[in-house]
Design a protein around this motif. Structure first.
Motif, short mmCIF file in Angstrom:
data_model
loop_
_atom_site.label_atom_id
_atom_site.label_comp_id
_atom_site.label_asym_id
_atom_site.label_seq_id
_atom_site.Cartn_x
_atom_site.Cartn_y
_atom_site.Cartn_z
N ILE A 51 0.85 -1.19 0.00
CA ILE A 51 0.00 0.00 0.00
C ILE A 51 0.89 1.23 0.00
O ILE A 51 1.88 1.30 0.72
CB ILE A 51 -0.95 -0.02 1.22
N SER A 52 0.54 2.21 -0.81
CA SER A 52 1.29 3.45 -0.84
C SER A 52 0.94 4.29 0.38
O SER A 52 0.01 3.99 1.12
CB SER A 52 0.97 4.23 -2.12
N TRP A 53 1.69 5.38 0.57
CA TRP A 53 1.49 6.14 1.80
C TRP A 53 0.12 6.82 1.84
O TRP A 53 -0.46 7.02 2.90
CB TRP A 53 2.61 7.15 2.00
N THR A 54 -0.44 7.11 0.66
CA THR A 54 -1.77 7.71 0.62
C THR A 54 -2.86 6.66 0.66
O THR A 54 -4.03 6.99 0.89
CB THR A 54 -1.94 8.51 -0.66
N GLY A 55 -2.50 5.42 0.39
CA GLY A 55 -3.50 4.37 0.28
C GLY A 55 -4.11 4.27 -1.11
O GLY A 55 -4.95 3.40 -1.36
N ASP A 56 -3.67 5.12 -2.03
CA ASP A 56 -4.26 5.13 -3.36
C ASP A 56 -3.76 3.97 -4.22
O ASP A 56 -4.46 3.53 -5.15
CB ASP A 56 -3.92 6.44 -4.07
N ASN A 57 -2.55 3.53 -3.96
CA ASN A 57 -1.98 2.43 -4.73
C ASN A 57 -1.96 1.17 -3.88
O ASN A 57 -1.46 1.19 -2.76
CB ASN A 57 -0.56 2.76 -5.19
N LEU A 58 -2.51 0.10 -4.42
CA LEU A 58 -2.57 -1.17 -3.73
C LEU A 58 -2.06 -2.28 -4.64
O LEU A 58 -2.23 -2.22 -5.87
CB LEU A 58 -4.01 -1.51 -3.31
N TYR A 59 -1.44 -3.27 -4.02
CA TYR A 59 -1.01 -4.45 -4.77
C TYR A 59 -1.39 -5.68 -3.96
O TYR A 59 -1.24 -5.70 -2.73
CB TYR A 59 0.50 -4.43 -4.98
N TYR A 60 -1.87 -6.71 -4.65
CA TYR A 60 -2.12 -8.02 -4.04
C TYR A 60 -1.59 -9.10 -4.97
O TYR A 60 -1.78 -9.02 -6.19
CB TYR A 60 -3.61 -8.27 -3.81
#
Length: 120
Positions: A51-60
């Protein structure tokens, strides 16, 4: 410097749920990308969520997509991994990691890990 401490691991039956937490020290936590990795016995450590620091980018990773959710609370300096529908193959040591940039799977800082065991 960021220090990371994982908690929430344990023994759970297949189909059950666990929530892992990772408490971070350091005033710059809110600007760091975070990730969860796991290492099963005899296997390499692999990234499963980020998760990016803003929460905008996610990976699973494909292995956990739809079952696990990564989230963060910057006010509490904590990142979480909600794990649902657990399977025996999810058994592993789970590591929290942090990096100043969102560039998974590259991470600069690591916790010591917490063991998750899923019984069949």
């Amino acid at each position: 410097q960021v220090q990371l401490v994982e908690s929430g691991g344990g023994l759970v039956q297949a189909g059950g749920s666990l929530r892992l937490s990772c408490a971070a020290s350091g005033r710059t936590f809110s600007t760091y990308a975070m990730g969860w990795f796991r290492q099963a016995p005899g296997k390499e450590r692999r990234l499963i969520a980020a998760i990016s620091w803003t929460g905008d980018n996610l990976y699973y990773s494909d292995s956990v997509k739809g079952r696990f959710t990564i989230s963060r609370d910057n006010a509490k300096n904590t990142v979480y991994l909600q794990m649902n529908s657990l399977k025996p193959e999810d058994t592993a040591v789970y590591y929290c990691a942090a990096d100043p940039h969102y560039r998974p799977p590259l991470m600069d800082y690591w916790g010591k890990g917490t063991l998750v065991t899923v019984s069949s």
